[in-house]
Write an enzyme that holds these catalytic residues in place. Structure first.
Site, PDB file in Angstrom:
ATOM      1  N   LYS A   1       0.862  -1.187   0.000  1.00  0.00           N
ATOM      2  CA  LYS A   1       0.000   0.000   0.000  1.00  0.00           C
ATOM      3  C   LYS A   1       0.894   1.230   0.000  1.00  0.00           C
ATOM      4  O   LYS A   1       1.662   1.464   0.936  1.00  0.00           O
ATOM      5  CB  LYS A   1      -0.905   0.010   1.234  1.00  0.00           C
ATOM      6  CG  LYS A   1      -1.737   1.287   1.371  1.00  0.00           C
ATOM      7  CD  LYS A   1      -2.545   1.272   2.665  1.00  0.00           C
ATOM      8  CE  LYS A   1      -3.166   2.624   2.965  1.00  0.00           C
ATOM      9  NZ  LYS A   1      -3.915   2.643   4.246  1.00  0.00           N
ATOM     10  N   THR A   2       0.797   2.004  -1.068  1.00  0.00           N
ATOM     11  CA  THR A   2       1.632   3.185  -1.202  1.00  0.00           C
ATOM     12  C   THR A   2       0.784   4.320  -1.762  1.00  0.00           C
ATOM     13  O   THR A   2      -0.432   4.197  -1.893  1.00  0.00           O
ATOM     14  CB  THR A   2       2.847   2.887  -2.095  1.00  0.00           C
ATOM     15  OG1 THR A   2       3.717   4.004  -2.107  1.00  0.00           O
ATOM     16  CG2 THR A   2       2.439   2.553  -3.516  1.00  0.00           C
TER      17      THR A   2
END
Length: 288
Positions: free
Chosen positions: A199-200
């Site tokens: 998750k970025t």
């Protein structure tokens, strides 16, 4: 016996059932249980997810839009593919009848009142008790606690692998302004240490570098509150450039019409709506 019947009895290695492959990047060699959990989080038809995030209270002061979780969040869960929250919130507000897969916030220790410090992991048995489909661990590359956080990620992966529970590596909320080079390194380092989901944040420039450098699915964090039109445009670009989903919180529960917003995001993620179509959908659903 006919040739067809003989082939049906053939159990040699040359006959590999395609049912055992995985629709997600990098997951072909994962165990059955992990693939099954991932297929709950990600829609097998699209390979994507809309993950509703409401774990903000574990690190931030009371956030506008989730002052009352029962009133603001519970009605939205139905429209998501998956949810990410803490164990306290799972037990206190998520309906036991919910069939939405839970990505359980698995690391804790710092709030917005201090620098990231000495985060620790909860016990893997909590994930089992809560029937979690994944566990989420914060990793802050470049910070003073980098080594500790990578060690946390590795320990979470070890624990998750014992029970086929995938781990999602999460970039810290205060790292939203980093560039594609940082996120590409983050994604690759976390994947190399065993994370099954990354998750970025989305970057206006060179986001392809993040995607091309990562061997596992990347989910884009919704980020700070934007106008509905700007948020939908951003998510469209992220999906068109290869993101496997949107993890969204503030841009849904702080929207003027949260249900219309999450449904419009779902249209982008699963129906590949263009920005204008998605914003038109939002306006029609919200009556604006």
């Amino acid at each position: 016996m006919t040739e067809k019947e003989e082939l049906m009895l053939d159990t040699s290695d040359s006959m590999t059932p395609t049912d055992y492959s995985c629709f997600l990047k990098g997951m072909d060699n994962a165990g059955w249980g992990m693939k099954n959990r991932l297929s709950r989080i990600f829609n097998p038809k699209t390979g994507r997810t809309v993950m509703l995030a409401f774990d903000h209270g574990s690190i931030m002061a009371t956030t506008t839009g989730i002052d009352s979780l029962s009133a603001s969040i519970v009605p939205l869960i139905h429209f998501s593919d998956s949810i990410i929250c803490t164990r306290g919130v799972v037990r206190s507000i998520v309906p036991v009848s919910s069939r939405k897969p839970v990505c359980l916030r698995f690391s804790a220790g710092s709030t917005e009142l201090s620098e990231l410090n000495n985060d620790s992991l909860i016990d893997i048995t909590e994930a089992l008790r809560l029937n979690a489909s994944a566990i989420a661990v914060t990793v802050a590359l470049g910070d003073k606690q980098e080594a500790r956080m990578i060690a946390n990620l590795s320990a979470a992966v070890d624990a998750g692998n014992r029970y086929d529970i995938p781990v999602m590596a999460v970039v810290p909320i205060n790292h939203q302004e980093r560039d594609a080079a940082y996120y590409a390194m983050f994604a690759r380092v976390c994947a190399e240490n065993g994370a099954s989901i990354i998750k970025t944040y989305y970057t206006e420039k060179n986001f392809a570098r993040v995607m091309n450098n990562c061997p596992v699915p990347v989910i884009v964090a919704g980020g700070k509150k934007m106008t509905e039109q700007k948020a939908l445009e951003t998510y469209c670009r992220a999906i068109s450039e290869g993101a496997a989903g949107i993890d969204v919180g503030r841009n849904v529960f702080q929207s003027s019409s949260p249900v219309a917003m999450i449904r419009s995001i779902s249209g982008i993620v699963h129906d590949s709506l263009f920005p204008d179509d998605a914003f038109r959908m939002f306006r029609e659903l919200s009556g604006s």
